[in-house]
Write a protein that holds these residues in place. Structure first.
Motif, short mmCIF file in Angstrom:
data_model
loop_
_atom_site.label_atom_id
_atom_site.label_comp_id
_atom_site.label_asym_id
_atom_site.label_seq_id
_atom_site.Cartn_x
_atom_site.Cartn_y
_atom_site.Cartn_z
N CYS B 4 -56.58 0.59 16.71
CA CYS B 4 -56.22 0.57 18.13
C CYS B 4 -54.80 1.06 18.37
O CYS B 4 -54.55 1.78 19.33
CB CYS B 4 -56.36 -0.85 18.69
SG CYS B 4 -58.07 -1.42 18.68
N HIS B 30 -63.94 5.58 16.63
CA HIS B 30 -63.28 4.35 17.07
C HIS B 30 -63.71 3.98 18.50
O HIS B 30 -64.02 2.82 18.78
CB HIS B 30 -61.76 4.49 17.00
CG HIS B 30 -61.04 3.25 17.42
ND1 HIS B 30 -60.86 2.17 16.58
CD2 HIS B 30 -60.47 2.90 18.61
CE1 HIS B 30 -60.20 1.22 17.24
NE2 HIS B 30 -59.96 1.63 18.47
N CYS B 34 -65.03 0.38 19.90
CA CYS B 34 -63.96 -0.46 20.47
C CYS B 34 -63.96 -0.35 21.99
O CYS B 34 -63.52 0.65 22.57
CB CYS B 34 -62.60 -0.07 19.90
SG CYS B 34 -61.25 -1.03 20.61
N CYS B 37 -60.37 0.09 23.75
CA CYS B 37 -59.81 1.44 23.76
C CYS B 37 -60.61 2.37 24.66
O CYS B 37 -60.06 3.29 25.26
CB CYS B 37 -59.74 2.00 22.34
SG CYS B 37 -58.41 1.26 21.38
ZN LIG Z 1 -59.37 0.07 19.79
#
Ligand SMILES: [Zn+2]
Lengths: 201, 206
Positions: B4, B30, B34, B37
């Motif tokens: 992150c 990612h 996530c 994010c």
């Molecule tokens: Zn993240």
């Protein structure tokens, strides 16, 4: 390729300043015409105040008029003139901060910013846009100067990273990371303001 | 591996498409897992779009007129806009002779270039040069106007330098110059359409 039909091409900024340096006053007018609105928008977004922005742009052109020979062809003209406006705007901001230290009485102004009767717009959509703009400007106003500079130059005036770096005299890598941090910060602020605003309503 | 912290640090590179293919793929992986994010990325993208679409503020309708009057004040208050060779106004006779010639030349220049009617030739005598009240128009604002402004500034510069001079010389002098610049009321040009000045009496006593 060999023969260039230059005639129909508008003069570049550099052509114009060079003509002005040779006392061609019409070239000065063309420069003013070309730059006044974008510099005004730049100064306004940076300062969040119309009158101050207008003064700063006036002063920019006066300096250009007075110190036209200070410009050297090694720099892009736009970089040069943005630097002048940027510096004047920064000075203005500092002056204002000093003034603000003295008068504590206008502390209550934050509440007023979002009041609906403040809006001149007559349709709901315009009002919505107007409010949105006000909120964003408010968030920009609250950014630290370094962030404000890069966000206005890069994301509002849409100048290249290279040019922003030259205007602010900071290296390219620094500009990029500062723009990134400024965006994150602004985004967080906006979220905050919008949330607060929701609660108030 | 993209975490992150790294994602946030290079979010702008990601959004602006300046990551390498490998990095980009790693970032996308990612994003896929996530949510935090993902949300941030969407919001920053939205912010960028919003900022570039903000209304563009423009100068007020009076901007050009204000600029004109600022420049006019600038011209009057002596920020010498055009550069002239510095002439040292010493009090020696040769210099005055040279000055006289200069003013005569100036008169001729005015005559030739600008004065269309109602002319008065400059009167020059051994110790007196008179340039009477003159108005000159500039038919085309470019070339001839530059000339007229140069002359106006020149005379104004000279008059200031004369005024500053110590009066206790073996000569006395007075030179009065009133520069006036008229601006087009209705257009955006920052420069006068017409310049007139009155230059009177330089007297030199030996
Ligand atoms: Zn993240």
């Amino acid at each position: 390729m060999t023969k260039q039909p230059i005639k129909n091409k508008p003069p570049t900024d550099e052509d114009l300043i060079s003509r002005f340096q040779n006392d061609d006053l019409a070239a000065f007018d063309l420069i003013v015409h070309r730059y006044k609105n974008q510099l005004l928008n730049f100064a306004y977004r940076f300062l969040g105040n119309t009158e101050e922005a207008e003064d700063v742009v006036q002063e920019t052109f006066l300096r250009l008029y007075r110190k036209k020979h200070a410009y050297r062809q090694i720099a892009k003209f736009s970089t040069w003139i943005y630097t002048i406006t940027g510096n004047l705007a920064k000075t203005e901001l500092r002056k204002r901060k000093r003034r603000k230290l003295i008068s504590i009485s206008d502390m209550g102004f934050e509440e007023k910013e979002y009041e609906i009767e403040d809006l001149r717009a007559d349709t709901a959509r315009d009002a919505d846009e107007f409010l949105k703009e006000k909120i964003i400007q408010k968030a920009i106003d609250e950014l630290p100067i370094g962030f404000k500079q890069v966000i206005v130059l890069r994301d509002i005036q849409e100048l290249s990273y290279e040019e922003v770096g030259k205007i602010l005299k900071i290296p390219l890598g620094t500009v990029k990371s500062r723009v990134n941090r400024a965006r994150l910060k602004l985004q967080a602020k906006l979220k905050d303001i919008v949330d607060k605003n929701m609660i108030r309503q | 591996m993209t975490d992150c912290y790294k994602f946030e640090k290079r979010l702008s590179d990601f959004l602006e498409g300046s990551l390498s293919t490998n990095e980009k793929e790693s970032f996308e992986r990612h994003l896929g897992k996530c949510a935090k994010c993902r949300e941030k990325s969407e919001q920053v993208q939205l912010l960028r779009n919003t900022l570039s679409a903000l209304p563009r503020h423009k100068t007020s309708p009076s901007f050009d007129a204000v600029l004109r009057s600022n420049i006019r004040r600038e011209i009057k208050n002596g920020g010498s806009v055009f550069r002239f060779p510095k002439i040292n106004f010493a009090w020696q006779l040769p210099v005055f002779a040279a000055t006289a010639i200069l003013f005569i030349a100036l008169g001729i220049l005015i005559d030739q270039a600008f004065i269309r009617n109602n002319q008065l030739s400059p009167i020059a005598s051994a110790n007196k040069i008179i340039l009477e009240s003159r108005t000159f128009d500039t038919p085309s604002p470019h070339k001839t106007f530059q000339e007229s402004l140069k002359i106006t500034n020149y005379v104004m510069d000279r008059s200031r330098s004369l005024e500053r001079r110590d009066k206790k010389r073996e000569y006395s002098q007075s030179l009065q110059v009133k520069g006036n610049t008229d601006f087009h009321p209705n257009d955006t040009r920052s420069f006068p359409s017409r310049t007139n000045f009155r230059a009177t009496t330089v007297s030199v006593r030996f």
